[in-house]
Scaffold this active site. Sequence first.
Site, PDB file in Angstrom:
ATOM      1  N   CYS A   1      47.493  34.074  39.258  1.00  0.00           N
ATOM      2  CA  CYS A   1      47.656  35.369  39.934  1.00  0.00           C
ATOM      3  C   CYS A   1      48.911  36.091  39.440  1.00  0.00           C
ATOM      4  O   CYS A   1      50.026  35.623  39.665  1.00  0.00           O
ATOM      5  CB  CYS A   1      47.714  35.109  41.445  1.00  0.00           C
ATOM      6  SG  CYS A   1      48.283  36.495  42.440  1.00  0.00           S
TER       7      CYS A   1
ATOM      8  N   CYS B   1      51.381  37.141  42.142  1.00  0.00           N
ATOM      9  CA  CYS B   1      52.022  35.929  42.681  1.00  0.00           C
ATOM     10  C   CYS B   1      53.200  35.519  41.801  1.00  0.00           C
ATOM     11  O   CYS B   1      54.258  35.124  42.300  1.00  0.00           O
ATOM     12  CB  CYS B   1      51.030  34.771  42.763  1.00  0.00           C
ATOM     13  SG  CYS B   1      49.607  35.078  43.833  1.00  0.00           S
TER      14      CYS B   1
END
Length: 105
Positions: free
Chosen positions: A30, A33
């Site tokens: 991600c 993230c």
Amino acid sequence: MAIVNVSDQSFNNEVEGQGVVLVDFWAPWCGPCKMLAPILEDLAADVGDSVKIAKVNVDENPESASRFGVMSIPTLIFFKDGQPVDKVVGLNSKDALKNLIAKHQ
């Protein structure tokens, strides 16, 4: 306080106790993230022992993510005395996260 990695097995012991805990639901693939990780490191240094910060890899720990309705990542859930009290989805600034922490202390 250092950021702790939490699994489905350790979630209850690490998160559902006393005080404020910020849980980051994330995955290694991600992009947002990855951008949030250094923000959380800085935040951990700023808040010290007043707030515990925990990370849950949703790929390795799907039970915890499912239990709290995590549909998108990064999702940050704030727990106070073991109960979820706030949730934010997506990339947030350190200042925005500090304001949310202050709201729950």
